[in-house]
Design a protein around this motif. Structure first.
Motif, mmCIF file in Angstrom:
data_model
loop_
_atom_site.group_PDB
_atom_site.id
_atom_site.type_symbol
_atom_site.label_atom_id
_atom_site.label_comp_id
_atom_site.label_asym_id
_atom_site.label_seq_id
_atom_site.Cartn_x
_atom_site.Cartn_y
_atom_site.Cartn_z
ATOM 1 N N ARG A 81 0.837 -1.221 0.000
ATOM 2 C CA ARG A 81 0.000 0.000 0.000
ATOM 3 C C ARG A 81 0.859 1.253 0.000
ATOM 4 O O ARG A 81 0.508 2.263 -0.622
ATOM 5 C CB ARG A 81 -0.941 0.003 1.207
ATOM 6 C CG ARG A 81 -2.213 -0.806 1.016
ATOM 7 C CD ARG A 81 -3.238 -0.516 2.089
ATOM 8 N NE ARG A 81 -2.808 -0.961 3.404
ATOM 9 C CZ ARG A 81 -2.962 -2.189 3.884
ATOM 10 N NH1 ARG A 81 -3.521 -3.124 3.128
ATOM 11 N NH2 ARG A 81 -2.552 -2.505 5.096
ATOM 12 N N TYR A 85 -1.156 -7.837 -2.714
ATOM 13 C CA TYR A 85 -1.851 -8.093 -1.459
ATOM 14 C C TYR A 85 -2.202 -6.790 -0.734
ATOM 15 O O TYR A 85 -2.462 -6.793 0.469
ATOM 16 C CB TYR A 85 -0.981 -8.963 -0.545
ATOM 17 C CG TYR A 85 -0.653 -10.306 -1.144
ATOM 18 C CD1 TYR A 85 -1.625 -11.288 -1.277
ATOM 19 C CD2 TYR A 85 0.643 -10.588 -1.591
ATOM 20 C CE1 TYR A 85 -1.329 -12.525 -1.833
ATOM 21 C CE2 TYR A 85 0.947 -11.815 -2.155
ATOM 22 C CZ TYR A 85 -0.040 -12.782 -2.269
ATOM 23 O OH TYR A 85 0.255 -14.005 -2.824
ATOM 24 N N ASP A 86 -2.207 -5.694 -1.467
ATOM 25 C CA ASP A 86 -2.425 -4.415 -0.817
ATOM 26 C C ASP A 86 -3.840 -4.250 -0.272
ATOM 27 O O ASP A 86 -4.085 -3.343 0.538
ATOM 28 C CB ASP A 86 -2.089 -3.259 -1.767
ATOM 29 C CG ASP A 86 -2.807 -3.368 -3.092
ATOM 30 O OD1 ASP A 86 -2.880 -4.474 -3.642
ATOM 31 O OD2 ASP A 86 -3.311 -2.349 -3.571
ATOM 32 N N GLN A 87 -4.772 -5.125 -0.664
ATOM 33 C CA GLN A 87 -6.122 -5.050 -0.121
ATOM 34 C C GLN A 87 -6.286 -5.909 1.134
ATOM 35 O O GLN A 87 -7.349 -5.924 1.744
ATOM 36 C CB GLN A 87 -7.138 -5.503 -1.187
ATOM 37 C CG GLN A 87 -7.168 -4.610 -2.416
ATOM 38 C CD GLN A 87 -7.427 -3.162 -2.075
ATOM 39 O OE1 GLN A 87 -8.390 -2.841 -1.359
ATOM 40 N NE2 GLN A 87 -6.568 -2.268 -2.568
ATOM 41 N N ARG A 88 -5.241 -6.615 1.496
ATOM 42 C CA ARG A 88 -5.285 -7.388 2.724
ATOM 43 C C ARG A 88 -4.831 -6.533 3.907
ATOM 44 O O ARG A 88 -4.456 -5.388 3.743
ATOM 45 C CB ARG A 88 -4.408 -8.643 2.592
ATOM 46 C CG ARG A 88 -4.892 -9.616 1.520
ATOM 47 C CD ARG A 88 -4.123 -10.915 1.582
ATOM 48 N NE ARG A 88 -4.537 -11.857 0.541
ATOM 49 C CZ ARG A 88 -4.094 -13.107 0.439
ATOM 50 N NH1 ARG A 88 -3.218 -13.572 1.318
ATOM 51 N NH2 ARG A 88 -4.512 -13.891 -0.536
ATOM 52 N N ARG A 89 -4.840 -7.112 5.096
ATOM 53 C CA ARG A 89 -4.470 -6.364 6.296
ATOM 54 C C ARG A 89 -3.115 -6.832 6.817
ATOM 55 O O ARG A 89 -2.640 -7.917 6.478
ATOM 56 C CB ARG A 89 -5.525 -6.544 7.395
ATOM 57 C CG ARG A 89 -5.560 -7.951 7.980
ATOM 58 C CD ARG A 89 -6.662 -8.122 9.006
ATOM 59 N NE ARG A 89 -6.725 -9.516 9.464
ATOM 60 C CZ ARG A 89 -6.148 -9.972 10.577
ATOM 61 N NH1 ARG A 89 -5.458 -9.148 11.341
ATOM 62 N NH2 ARG A 89 -6.259 -11.238 10.921
ATOM 63 N N ASP A 126 -6.494 -13.163 5.181
ATOM 64 C CA ASP A 126 -6.467 -11.787 4.689
ATOM 65 C C ASP A 126 -5.160 -11.066 5.019
ATOM 66 O O ASP A 126 -5.140 -9.844 5.191
ATOM 67 C CB ASP A 126 -7.650 -11.001 5.251
ATOM 68 C CG ASP A 126 -7.681 -11.002 6.777
ATOM 69 O OD1 ASP A 126 -6.932 -11.781 7.394
ATOM 70 O OD2 ASP A 126 -8.465 -10.221 7.353
#
Length: 311
Positions: free
Chosen positions: A99, A119-123, A142
């Motif tokens: 991110r 994987y920028d939409q994961r946490r 996630d």
């Protein structure tokens, strides 16, 4: 005794192998074997390769995934250091790192190799959410792992142990500037390593010698792997407490230790935590020799702790 040195691009940076031996043929064969180990490590643990074992685990988040013994050892070590640093080192930072802007392999961090590696939409999960069994691991569905905060130091320790097992006791290894050396150079003198000024790379601020003993030196900072994404500047050291690039008074931190893994993790944690808290953490991990460069009032200030530093 003769000195053989080889260098290549590996692990997104320059890798250098230096051996001191009286057998040139044997040294060539040893270098070939070392490059093979480095290449295998990258193929197995690079987050930039879709078929690496690390990428496969990230893809299979949420399920119990069978891993190799080598992966088990590295992941267990990463989790140990996450616990020892109270989570200031956290291998689950990959979503936050992407991110921020570090998506692809350096020097093109803005370009991920494939959409499957995004994987920028994961946490950014807690290190405590990583489960490890006898031959398996499981991470939350996630999140995603990155070994950038520990990998080079860990590999240096592996290479050093391999060399000693082969009876080679004088060597100097560098992976992207993180160094492990032992023994002496071809002139039977201790290895001498120079520490760069944080902002002026041609200037040296200190030197350290290994005195013929095993010595690891790791430097981390906010001055190199950085960029601008959507108009916002970033660097590659994520603070797990915020999920953002660390806001810190430290430009670079250099750590000397007997373990390259320990030096690698400590150097990054000092930068992330800031000078005061970071040095306290390093001391709790048994690290006494540190050199921290901070930026204040328009000037670089250099703080040396320990007895290894000389000019």
């Amino acid at each position: 005794m003769k000195q053989l040195q080889q260098s290549r691009h590996a692990l997104g940076s320059t890798a250098i192998i230096t051996l001191v031996t009286d057998d040139q043929t044997d040294a060539d064969e040893v270098c070939t074997a070392l490059w093979r180990i480095i290449d295998q490590f990258e193929r197995r643990f690079s987050r930039f390769l879709p078929d690496s074992e690390l990428s496969q685990l990230n893809h299979e988040g949420g399920v119990q995934y069978k891993i190799s013994a080598a992966f088990h050892a590295l992941l267990s070590t990463a989790k140990k250091f996450a616990q020892a640093t109270n989570g200031l080192y956290n291998p689950c930072i990959l979503p936050a790192l992407q991110r921020a802007g570090y998506k692809g392999s350096w020097p093109q961090p803005e370009h991920a190799a494939t959409a499957a590696l995004a994987y920028d939409q994961r946490r950014m999960a807690s290190w405590q959410d990583i489960s490890i069994g006898g031959d398996w691991a499981r991470i939350p569905q996630d999140t995603a792992l990155d070994f950038g905060g520990i990998g080079k130091g860990y590999l240096l320790d592996e290479l050093g142990a391999w060399l000693r097992a082969k009876g080679i006791t004088s060597f100097w290894l560098s992976l992207g500037g993180d160094i492990l050396c032992d023994g002496v150079d071809a002139s039977s003198m201790p290895w001498r390593i120079s520490i760069q000024h944080a902002l002026r790379q041609a200037d040296m601020v200190a030197h350290v010698t290994n005195e013929g003993q095993a010595l690891a030196i790791a430097t981390s900072g906010v001055t190199k792997r950085k960029g601008i994404t959507n108009g916002a500047p970033w660097h590659h050291l994520i603070d797990p407490r915020t999920g953002e690039p660390a806001i810190t008074d430290v430009l670079t931190a250099t750590v000397c230790a007997t373990s390259a893994t320990n030096a690698d993790v400590c150097a990054k944690c000092i930068v992330i935590a800031g000078k005061k808290e970071g040095l306290q953490l390093a001391q709790s991990l048994g690290v006494q020799d540190t050199l921290v460069q901070t930026y204040r009032a328009g000037n670089v200030h250099i703080y040396k702790k320990g007895s290894v530093w000389s000019m």
